[in-house]
Scaffold this motif. Structure first.
Motif, PDB file in Angstrom:
ATOM      1  N   GLU A  96      -1.545 -11.527   5.864  1.00 18.71           N
ATOM      2  CA  GLU A  96      -2.710 -10.960   5.171  1.00 18.71           C
ATOM      3  C   GLU A  96      -3.055  -9.552   5.641  1.00 18.71           C
ATOM      4  OE1 GLU A  96      -3.320 -15.199   3.948  1.00 18.71           O
ATOM      5  OE2 GLU A  96      -2.422 -14.151   5.620  1.00 18.71           O
ATOM      6  N   PHE A  97      -2.873  -9.282   6.926  1.00 18.47           N
ATOM      7  CA  PHE A  97      -3.233  -7.955   7.452  1.00 18.47           C
ATOM      8  C   PHE A  97      -2.052  -6.989   7.442  1.00 18.47           C
ATOM      9  CE2 PHE A  97      -6.726  -9.943  10.317  1.00 18.47           C
ATOM     10  CZ  PHE A  97      -7.486 -10.175   9.200  1.00 18.47           C
ATOM     11  N   LEU A  98      -0.925  -7.404   8.024  1.00 22.19           N
ATOM     12  CA  LEU A  98       0.176  -6.474   8.257  1.00 22.19           C
ATOM     13  C   LEU A  98       0.941  -6.126   6.980  1.00 22.19           C
ATOM     14  CD1 LEU A  98       1.421  -4.888  10.530  1.00 22.19           C
ATOM     15  CD2 LEU A  98       2.972  -6.798  10.995  1.00 22.19           C
ATOM     16  N   VAL A  99       1.109  -7.076   6.073  1.00 24.67           N
ATOM     17  CA  VAL A  99       1.897  -6.821   4.859  1.00 24.67           C
ATOM     18  C   VAL A  99       1.300  -5.690   4.014  1.00 24.67           C
ATOM     19  CG1 VAL A  99       2.604  -7.804   2.641  1.00 24.67           C
ATOM     20  CG2 VAL A  99       3.002  -9.072   4.752  1.00 24.67           C
ATOM     21  N   PRO A 100       0.014  -5.747   3.629  1.00 25.25           N
ATOM     22  CA  PRO A 100      -0.512  -4.616   2.849  1.00 25.25           C
ATOM     23  C   PRO A 100      -0.542  -3.314   3.636  1.00 25.25           C
ATOM     24  CG  PRO A 100      -2.270  -6.144   3.430  1.00 25.25           C
ATOM     25  CD  PRO A 100      -0.995  -6.812   3.789  1.00 25.25           C
ATOM     26  N   ALA A 101      -0.740  -3.407   4.965  1.00 31.47           N
ATOM     27  CA  ALA A 101      -0.737  -2.176   5.772  1.00 31.47           C
ATOM     28  C   ALA A 101       0.644  -1.532   5.776  1.00 31.47           C
ATOM     29  CB  ALA A 101      -1.177  -2.497   7.204  1.00 31.47           C
ATOM     30  N   LEU A 102       1.702  -2.329   5.912  1.00 27.92           N
ATOM     31  CA  LEU A 102       3.058  -1.793   5.906  1.00 27.92           C
ATOM     32  C   LEU A 102       3.418  -1.194   4.559  1.00 27.92           C
ATOM     33  CD1 LEU A 102       4.966  -4.557   7.919  1.00 27.92           C
ATOM     34  CD2 LEU A 102       4.531  -2.212   8.654  1.00 27.92           C
ATOM     35  N   HIS A 103       3.063  -1.877   3.487  1.00 28.43           N
ATOM     36  CA  HIS A 103       3.393  -1.363   2.159  1.00 28.43           C
ATOM     37  C   HIS A 103       2.613  -0.089   1.858  1.00 28.43           C
ATOM     38  CE1 HIS A 103       6.123  -4.209   0.137  1.00 28.43           C
ATOM     39  NE2 HIS A 103       5.654  -5.080   1.010  1.00 28.43           N
ATOM     40  N   ALA A 104       1.355  -0.038   2.284  1.00 28.07           N
ATOM     41  CA  ALA A 104       0.574   1.182   2.059  1.00 28.07           C
ATOM     42  C   ALA A 104       1.146   2.346   2.857  1.00 28.07           C
ATOM     43  CB  ALA A 104      -0.882   0.939   2.447  1.00 28.07           C
ATOM     44  N   ALA A 105       1.508   2.098   4.124  1.00 25.72           N
ATOM     45  CA  ALA A 105       2.096   3.164   4.948  1.00 25.72           C
ATOM     46  C   ALA A 105       3.428   3.627   4.372  1.00 25.72           C
ATOM     47  CB  ALA A 105       2.280   2.662   6.383  1.00 25.72           C
ATOM     48  N   GLY A 106       4.246   2.686   3.882  1.00 22.98           N
ATOM     49  CA  GLY A 106       5.509   3.064   3.265  1.00 22.98           C
ATOM     50  C   GLY A 106       5.310   3.914   2.022  1.00 22.98           C
ATOM     51  N   CYS A 107       4.303   3.576   1.222  1.00 19.60           N
ATOM     52  CA  CYS A 107       4.025   4.368   0.019  1.00 19.60           C
ATOM     53  C   CYS A 107       3.576   5.782   0.380  1.00 19.60           C
ATOM     54  CB  CYS A 107       2.958   3.677  -0.822  1.00 19.60           C
ATOM     55  SG  CYS A 107       3.531   2.167  -1.638  1.00 19.60           S
ATOM     56  N   VAL A 108       2.778   5.911   1.437  1.00 20.63           N
ATOM     57  CA  VAL A 108       2.339   7.241   1.862  1.00 20.63           C
ATOM     58  C   VAL A 108       3.532   8.084   2.289  1.00 20.63           C
ATOM     59  CG1 VAL A 108       1.007   8.492   3.608  1.00 20.63           C
ATOM     60  CG2 VAL A 108       0.022   6.485   2.493  1.00 20.63           C
ATOM     61  N   LEU A 109       4.450   7.494   3.054  1.00 22.34           N
ATOM     62  CA  LEU A 109       5.649   8.221   3.463  1.00 22.34           C
ATOM     63  C   LEU A 109       6.507   8.605   2.253  1.00 22.34           C
ATOM     64  CD1 LEU A 109       6.804   6.304   6.673  1.00 22.34           C
ATOM     65  CD2 LEU A 109       6.025   8.677   6.529  1.00 22.34           C
ATOM     66  N   ALA A 110       6.643   7.671   1.314  1.00 20.40           N
ATOM     67  CA  ALA A 110       7.455   7.954   0.131  1.00 20.40           C
ATOM     68  C   ALA A 110       6.833   9.068  -0.717  1.00 20.40           C
ATOM     69  CB  ALA A 110       7.615   6.683  -0.698  1.00 20.40           C
ATOM     70  N   VAL A 111       5.517   9.058  -0.848  1.00 21.20           N
ATOM     71  CA  VAL A 111       4.847  10.121  -1.606  1.00 21.20           C
ATOM     72  C   VAL A 111       5.078  11.467  -0.931  1.00 21.20           C
ATOM     73  CG1 VAL A 111       2.595  11.035  -2.262  1.00 21.20           C
ATOM     74  CG2 VAL A 111       3.114   8.624  -2.643  1.00 21.20           C
ATOM     75  N   ALA A 112       4.986  11.495   0.395  1.00 20.90           N
ATOM     76  CA  ALA A 112       5.231  12.745   1.122  1.00 20.90           C
ATOM     77  C   ALA A 112       6.670  13.221   0.915  1.00 20.90           C
ATOM     78  CB  ALA A 112       4.932  12.551   2.602  1.00 20.90           C
ATOM     79  N   GLY A 113       7.633  12.288   0.968  1.00 21.90           N
ATOM     80  CA  GLY A 113       9.027  12.658   0.751  1.00 21.90           C
ATOM     81  C   GLY A 113       9.282  13.164  -0.649  1.00 21.90           C
TER      82      GLY A 113
END
Length: 277
Positions: A96-113
């Motif tokens: 419940e906590f780590l899964v959305p946090a990981l996906h959100a962080a991955g999306c931020v990195l992908a947007v930056a890339g």
């Protein structure tokens, strides 16, 4: 991936009508973002405007990041922001906590890339190559976070829920995991292409096609998630899961306001003589 409509009792983070409305909005926005991502990557794979396709994909991933951030906040609110309950229920912290946090962080990195790729110059200079290299590294890191989050998302175990709830959950988990795996394979191939080639291409064709397939799997997961939200609100036969390891009892006692009273009562009893207790 959005996880607001889970089979957990702890998802009661607001009035019933507000909870239902936000779960539908959450699932619908995620499905729209997945469709937008597939459209952008589809245009890129078909040989259309590269920068336009990358820009559309970046906007879609930004929306996915916002949905997952809202998902994380909702889960924290569902347990009254008591992060410490994850000590008693491992799934609360890992899923419940780590899964959305990981996906959100991955999306931020992908947007930056993707933003680096969009801003890349037309020439073949070293500066352009450096941006492409940094973008490839960001996309690889994002894909790793997505895959880790998808693996953790697949580790959720239900004990009380019936077969329908478990089937609905698995129908979302499997395409999400396969799509994340394709994104990782595409990122690895793109990283190798950037490291071994000086051709001035924004992205490789193999990266575009693999990412398109991954986005289509994410879209399938998003649409199945909408179905899951609808079915879980319409069916009265679904049994809700409790937090494990005593976390549900601690949360309930805290909500009822009995914990401080119990502590004060216990302290008073210890102060009394034994014959008056």
């Amino acid at each position: 991936m959005v996880k607001l409509a889970t089979a957990r009792e702890a998802r009661l983070y607001g009035p019933a009508l507000a909870v239902r409305r936000w779960e539908y909005v959450n699932a619908g926005v995620y499905a729209f973002a997945a469709l937008l991502l597939a459209a952008g990557l589809g245009a890129l794979a078909a040989g259309g405007g590269a920068r336009a396709g990358l820009a559309v994909a970046a906007v879609a991933l930004a929306v996915v990041a916002a949905v997952n951030a809202h998902d994380l906040v909702a889960h924290l609110a569902g347990v009254d922001w008591r992060v410490g309950l994850a000590r008693y229920d491992a799934q609360l912290g890992l899923v419940e906590f780590l899964v959305p946090a990981l996906h959100a962080a991955g999306c931020v990195l992908a947007v930056a890339g993707l933003a680096l790729l969009v801003s890349q110059g037309e020439g073949g200079g070293y500066s352009s190559y450096g941006k492409e290299k940094h973008a490839a590294n960001m996309l690889l890191a994002a894909a790793l976070l997505w895959l880790l989050g998808s693996v953790l998302n697949s580790c959720q175990v239900y004990e009380r829920a019936d077969g329908q709830a478990q089937l609905l959950q698995s129908s979302v988990q499997v395409p999400l995991l396969l799509g994340s795996l394709l994104f990782l394979v595409a990122a690895v191939l793109n990283r190798r292409r950037v490291a071994s080639s000086w051709r001035r291409e924004l992205v490789g064709r193999s990266w575009a096609w693999l990412c398109l397939l991954g986005s289509l799997l994410w879209l399938a997961a998003a649409l199945l998630n909408v179905l899951k939200v609808f079915m879980m609100h319409q069916s009265d036969a679904l049994r809700l899961e409790k937090l494990r390891g005593g976390a549900q009892e601690r949360l309930s006692r805290d909500r009822e306001g009995r914990v401080p009273l119990n502590w004060e009562d216990a302290a008073r009893r210890r102060a009394l003589p034994s014959d008056l207790r």
